[in-house]
Enzyme design. Structure first.
Site, PDB file in Angstrom:
ATOM      1  N   GLY A 234       0.442  -5.167   0.650  1.00 37.25           N
ATOM      2  CA  GLY A 234      -0.720  -5.098  -0.221  1.00 37.25           C
ATOM      3  C   GLY A 234      -0.441  -5.658  -1.609  1.00 37.25           C
TER       4      GLY A 234
ATOM      5  N   GLU B 191      -0.869  -9.290  -1.143  1.00 39.01           N
ATOM      6  CA  GLU B 191      -2.306  -9.509  -0.923  1.00 39.01           C
ATOM      7  C   GLU B 191      -3.067  -9.450  -2.248  1.00 39.01           C
ATOM      8  OE1 GLU B 191      -2.388  -6.427   2.146  1.00 39.01           O
ATOM      9  OE2 GLU B 191      -3.243  -7.929   3.491  1.00 39.01           O
TER      10      GLU B 191
ATOM     11  N   ALA C 280       0.866  -1.179   0.000  1.00 39.16           N
ATOM     12  CA  ALA C 280       0.000   0.000   0.000  1.00 39.16           C
ATOM     13  C   ALA C 280       0.903   1.230   0.000  1.00 39.16           C
ATOM     14  CB  ALA C 280      -0.859  -0.009   1.254  1.00 39.16           C
TER      15      ALA C 280
ATOM     16  N   GLU D 228       4.060  -5.786   6.971  1.00 40.58           N
ATOM     17  CA  GLU D 228       3.267  -4.751   7.651  1.00 40.58           C
ATOM     18  C   GLU D 228       3.620  -4.596   9.119  1.00 40.58           C
ATOM     19  OE1 GLU D 228       2.095  -6.859   5.431  1.00 40.58           O
ATOM     20  OE2 GLU D 228       0.548  -5.948   4.174  1.00 40.58           O
TER      21      GLU D 228
HETATM   22  N1  T1G Z   1       4.659   3.451  -0.060  1.00 41.37           N
HETATM   23  C1  T1G Z   1       5.163   4.634  -0.458  1.00 41.37           C
HETATM   24  N2  T1G Z   1       6.446   4.816  -0.800  1.00 41.37           N
HETATM   25  C2  T1G Z   1       7.251   3.742  -0.748  1.00 41.37           C
HETATM   26  C3  T1G Z   1       6.801   2.478  -0.333  1.00 41.37           C
HETATM   27  C4  T1G Z   1       5.419   2.344   0.018  1.00 41.37           C
HETATM   28  N3  T1G Z   1       4.899   1.177   0.406  1.00 41.37           N
HETATM   29  N4  T1G Z   1       7.837   1.604  -0.375  1.00 41.37           N
HETATM   30  C5  T1G Z   1       8.891   2.307  -0.811  1.00 41.37           C
HETATM   31  N5  T1G Z   1       8.548   3.586  -1.035  1.00 41.37           N
HETATM   32  C6  T1G Z   1       9.414   4.656  -1.534  1.00 41.37           C
HETATM   33  C7  T1G Z   1      10.584   4.948  -0.608  1.00 41.37           C
HETATM   34  O1  T1G Z   1      10.211   5.891   0.377  1.00 41.37           O
HETATM   35  C8  T1G Z   1      11.609   5.508  -1.574  1.00 41.37           C
HETATM   36  O2  T1G Z   1      11.242   6.846  -1.858  1.00 41.37           O
HETATM   37  C9  T1G Z   1      11.371   4.701  -2.841  1.00 41.37           C
HETATM   38  O3  T1G Z   1      10.036   4.161  -2.713  1.00 41.37           O
HETATM   39  C10 T1G Z   1      12.333   3.545  -3.022  1.00 41.37           C
HETATM   40  O4  T1G Z   1      12.402   2.788  -1.822  1.00 41.37           O
HETATM   41  C11 T1G Z   1      -2.962  -3.007   2.940  1.00 41.37           C
HETATM   42  C12 T1G Z   1      -1.262  -1.846   4.900  1.00 41.37           C
HETATM   43  C13 T1G Z   1      10.090  -2.032  -1.742  1.00 41.37           C
HETATM   44  C14 T1G Z   1      11.948  -3.326  -0.672  1.00 41.37           C
HETATM   45  O5  T1G Z   1       6.328  -2.219   3.895  1.00 41.37           O
HETATM   46  O6  T1G Z   1      10.525  -2.373   1.959  1.00 41.37           O
HETATM   47  O7  T1G Z   1       0.767  -2.891   2.157  1.00 41.37           O
HETATM   48  O8  T1G Z   1      13.168   7.974  -0.812  1.00 41.37           O
HETATM   49  O9  T1G Z   1      14.755   3.426  -1.198  1.00 41.37           O
HETATM   50  O10 T1G Z   1      15.944  -0.229  -1.225  1.00 41.37           O
HETATM   51  O11 T1G Z   1      -1.822  -4.679   4.132  1.00 41.37           O
HETATM   52  O12 T1G Z   1      11.130   0.292  -0.189  1.00 41.37           O
HETATM   53  O13 T1G Z   1      13.086   7.544  -3.275  1.00 41.37           O
HETATM   54  O14 T1G Z   1      11.527   9.213  -2.223  1.00 41.37           O
HETATM   55  O15 T1G Z   1      13.454   1.662   0.065  1.00 41.37           O
HETATM   56  O16 T1G Z   1      14.954  -0.735  -3.527  1.00 41.37           O
HETATM   57  C15 T1G Z   1       3.834  -2.819   3.001  1.00 41.37           C
HETATM   58  C16 T1G Z   1       8.126  -0.976   2.135  1.00 41.37           C
HETATM   59  C17 T1G Z   1       3.077  -1.523   3.060  1.00 41.37           C
HETATM   60  C18 T1G Z   1       7.296  -2.137   1.737  1.00 41.37           C
HETATM   61  C19 T1G Z   1      12.415  -1.271  -2.087  1.00 41.37           C
HETATM   62  N6  T1G Z   1       4.978  -2.623   2.180  1.00 41.37           N
HETATM   63  N7  T1G Z   1       9.174  -0.750   1.180  1.00 41.37           N
HETATM   64  O17 T1G Z   1      13.654  -1.039  -1.445  1.00 41.37           O
HETATM   65  O18 T1G Z   1      14.265   1.270  -2.332  1.00 41.37           O
HETATM   66  S1  T1G Z   1       1.698  -1.597   4.107  1.00 41.37           S
HETATM   67  C20 T1G Z   1       6.174  -2.325   2.697  1.00 41.37           C
HETATM   68  C21 T1G Z   1      10.329  -1.449   1.176  1.00 41.37           C
HETATM   69  C22 T1G Z   1       0.529  -2.459   3.251  1.00 41.37           C
HETATM   70  C23 T1G Z   1      -1.650  -3.612   3.263  1.00 41.37           C
HETATM   71  C24 T1G Z   1      -0.753  -2.692   3.868  1.00 41.37           C
HETATM   72  C25 T1G Z   1      11.369  -1.054   0.202  1.00 41.37           C
HETATM   73  C26 T1G Z   1      11.443  -1.930  -1.070  1.00 41.37           C
HETATM   74  P1  T1G Z   1      12.344   7.985  -2.057  1.00 41.37           P
HETATM   75  P2  T1G Z   1      13.781   2.308  -1.213  1.00 41.37           P
HETATM   76  P3  T1G Z   1      14.801  -0.212  -2.165  1.00 41.37           P
END
Ligand code: T1G
Length: 699
Positions: free
Chosen positions: A108, A111, A69, A131
């Site tokens: 997400g 999911e 998400a 999450e």
């Molecule tokens: N939302 C918004 N921005 C995100 C993002 C996200 N989920 N994930 C990464 N970014 C941005 C990050 O801030 C950075 O921005 C750029 O993308 C590159 O990331 C309904 C509630 C995917 C493994 O927890 O683990 O789904 O700094 O530098 O090292 O149940 O990002 O360039 O402006 O980290 O290649 C669950 C979190 C969400 C994944 C990539 N998902 N992200 O790593 O690059 S909750 C996560 C990561 C959810 C549902 C729910 C990592 C990555 P900027 P990066 P990277």
């Protein structure tokens, strides 16, 4: 747009024969923001209405399938359709659907894949439900659909750890249906669509599968998370949601929602998400970008704990390292420590066994500083005495090649004075590691008055390569972390002097979320370090702490011992687990009597409030005078270097939950007792007056 029909700015669809293709293109990580959610519903509905296709393949453009998400939308008013509603539409599609997973399919994103009728992943890709690391739980069916496919134990493992699993493991567990050779996602999408039509890739709705109950696994995991992480509320909520996966899907989803909302509304969620973005924000500054200098060979001066840890960290990242010590036995000890550190990294799974020998082969021990003639960067990590450092930098000035970066790992000393011993101050900066340096992720990058921009940017580049979080700091006594620690450290002594017991202070701060109270930390690290520092300061004629010269701590060191390693300190360690040392209570009484102090009662909350208020006050001054660039930099220093509880987001994120007005009120009240120590920082007073928050100062 990758496909010919766009349904939103992030989603398009088209056809290849009987196969419908939906493409999500929402850089950087295809998060399911509103444009993706709207576009996906419209695309699925349009393809079903067209009734031209016999299979729908969902793929993503760019580096990854959906990584979750859009976290930036959290805490803002929700916009329909929710991801759950989108996934209902996707799962209900009359035309069978498949997800093509590449990169990191997370949260997400996974999911979404669970709601399609088959999951095909590229070899080497990863997937997970991370999450919990953001203070929430999977909120779009992950806790309900994954157990139906893989069984409850694997779902518990994935969702409670938040780990990124290999898709090959997912295949074994039934969480992924097929793993294919990597290729263009669109090509694989077409091929898999055709296989669905040919009947060689089976599809089914996850909703139709019954999860097998496993009450024992649920109970055991619940017990484990409450014991291991008593502060985090979301882990237990996650386990309970997975426990509900034996219900019919609609009922299970309702339960998941309830557990999800408990977490979403918790300050822990805001703290953990602040930590997620903060980790990235610290290097998202002009100083960290731009030209860097070439970095392959690194020299480390000093084979003590710090120097060996730094050398280990550099070796683990693939650099050539020359370790310099003055005496053979010290050098041998340094090499032995590095070898032990690398072995430890292998046994903790941080390094592959075959990489260990390659790393060790890149280590060159040396007894002469001349061995540093061709290194690209020198990190000096010797005893904290200015004269010694000045002498070393004077020598480096003549030995090192032009353009070599000269760094000091000093924790307190003036980088500008050190740089002034060279005729190349532009090449000098501070690189302040935290012990153990091959484990702790913080690196304070200290900018001298004359440090060149490419030297600073190389510092950030090094931090990234070492897997560390580099934070920019300006020169002052202690930089960001130790300067603030020096201030709030005094309040711990004052609390004990004024009436609290060391154990009470430790218990209060552990209940706040610190892994270990400060007196236990002191016992563990060895009380001799602080004792020697105080003695040295006394010799140097430095003033002792305002109304406390360390008398209690000095007497414990002199009469009882130096903590855990001598079996006695604030606590006794005879039985293994610490028991308060009764002799300490006598020493405290003695010192209080000498100073004429009548002990007061402190509640747990009083202790936390005084400690955190002192912490925040100095942190505010550090932001105000520019030692730290922004509040978020201070927060990350404490999360990654000092074990500050991550779910609190950092001291200044926590400060916003209290509010500047209340903080000023507290400081003014405490100042009635000790006006010398408790002073309102002008920044905090201004914030209290105009209603700004530390978060406002981050943007
Ligand atoms: N939302 C918004 N921005 C995100 C993002 C996200 N989920 N994930 C990464 N970014 C941005 C990050 O801030 C950075 O921005 C750029 O993308 C590159 O990331 C309904 C509630 C995917 C493994 O927890 O683990 O789904 O700094 O530098 O090292 O149940 O990002 O360039 O402006 O980290 O290649 C669950 C979190 C969400 C994944 C990539 N998902 N992200 O790593 O690059 S909750 C996560 C990561 C959810 C549902 C729910 C990592 C990555 P900027 P990066 P990277």
């Amino acid at each position: 747009m990758a496909e010919s029909n766009s349904t939103s700015e992030a989603v398009s669809y088209g056809y290849e024969g009987d196969v419908a293709l939906i493409c999500i293109d929402n850089p950087p990580v295809n998060a399911t923001g509103i444009a993706v959610r709207e576009g996906l519903v419209k695309a699925v509905e349009a393809i079903n209405a067209d009734a031209k296709a016999k299979a729908i393949a969902l793929y993503c453009a760019g580096r990854t399938f959906i990584a979750g998400a859009d976290i930036r939308e959290f805490g803002k008013p929700p916009k329909a359709p929710s991801l759950t509603e989108v996934l209902d539409v996707l799962e209900a599609s009359a035309i069978p659907t498949v997800s093509i997973m590449h990169g990191t399919t997370l949260g997400g994103g996974y999911e979404t894949a669970l709601a399609t009728h088959a999951r095909v992943a590229m070899k080497g890709a990863k997937f997970g439900l991370p999450e919990v690391l953001l203070g929430i739980i999977p909120g779009a069916g992950g806790t309900q659909r994954l157990p139906r496919l893989s069984g409850i134990p694997f779902a518990l493992d994935i969702a409670v750890s938040g780990r990124h699993a290999k898709v090959e493991e997912g295949l074994e567990k039934g969480a992924i249906d097929r793993v294919v050779e990597p290729g263009e996602p669109r090509d694989i999408a077409v091929a898999m669509g055709k296989e669905i039509i040919a009947g060689t890739l089976p599809t089914r709705r996850t909703a139709d599968i019954q999860a097998k109950a496993d009450d024992a696994a649920v109970a055991a995991t619940l017990d484990m998370v409450t014991k291991k992480n008593p502060h985090l509320i979301n882990l237990a909520e996650c386990v309970k949601a997975i426990g509900a996966s034996t219900l019919p899907l609609a009922e299970g989803l309702k339960k998941e929602r309830e557990h999800f909302m408990v977490c979403m509304n918790s300050p822990q969620r805001a703290g953990l998400i602040h930590a997620f973005f903060g980790e990235r924000a610290v290097s998202n500054i002009p100083e960290a970008k731009g030209e860097t200098r070439n970095l392959q060979k690194i020299g480390v001066i000093g084979g003590g704990t710090m120097g060996s840890g730094i050398a280990t960290s550099c070796l683990m990242a693939g650099y050539d390292v020359t370790l310099v010590e003055v005496k053979q036995d010290a050098l041998d000890r340094g090499v032995a420590t590095i070898t032990k550190n690398l072995d430890g990294a292998v046994s903790r799974g941080k390094m592959k066994a075959d990489k260990r020998d390659a790393a060790l082969a890149k280590l060159s021990p040396a007894l002469e500083m001349e061995a540093l003639a061709d290194v690209d960067l020198v990190i000096e990590a010797v005893f904290e005495k200015m004269e010694i450092k000045k002498d070393i930098f004077g020598k480096l000035n003549t030995i090192c090649k032009p353009g070599a970066i000269l760094a000091s790992n000093t924790s307190y000393l003036d980088i500008n004075a050190i740089a002034a011993c060279t005729d190349r101050p532009q090449d000098v900066l501070g690189l302040h590691f935290f012990s153990p340096a091959h484990v702790m992720r913080l690196l304070e990058i200290v900018q001298g008055e004359k440090t060149a921009p490419d030297v600073l940017a190389t510092g950030f580049h090094l931090a990234k390569n070492l897997g560390k979080v580099g934070v920019l700091a300006q020169v002052c006594d202690g930089f960001i972390g130790n300067r603030i620690l020096g201030h709030y450290g005094k309040v711990i002594s004052y609390l004990v002097l004024d009436g609290a017991s060391p154990q009470q202070v430790d218990d209060a701060l552990e209940s706040f979320g610190m892994a270990m109270g400060p007196h236990k930390v002191g016992d563990l690290a060895g009380l001799d370090i602080g004792y020697m520092t105080r003695q040295r300061r006394k010799e140097e004629g430095l003033p002792p702490g305002e109304r406390y010269g360390g008398d209690i701590a000095d007497r414990i060191s002199e009469r009882e011992g130096h903590g855990r390693k001598t079996g006695k300190g604030y606590y006794l360690y005879e039985t293994g687990s610490p028991v308060p040392n009764p002799a300490v209570a006598d020493i405290i009484d003695e010192v209080r009597a000498e100073k004429g102090i009548t002990p007061k009662d402190f509640t747990e909350q009083d202790i936390i409030d005084r400690y955190m208020t002192a912490f925040i006050a100095e942190a505010a001054r550090v932001v105000e005078d520019g030692t730290a660039k922004r509040p978020v930099d201070v927060d990350m220093v404490f999360l990654f270097g000092y074990g500050f509880p991550r779910h609190r987001g950092g001291p200044l994120h926590y400060a916003d939950t209290i509010g500047a007005k209340e903080l000023v009120r507290r400081i003014e009240a405490y100042a009635q007792e000790d006006a010398n120590y408790w002073k309102v920082p002008p920044l905090l007073r201004k914030m209290a007056e105009d209603g700004t928050t530390f978060a406002d100062l981050n943007s």
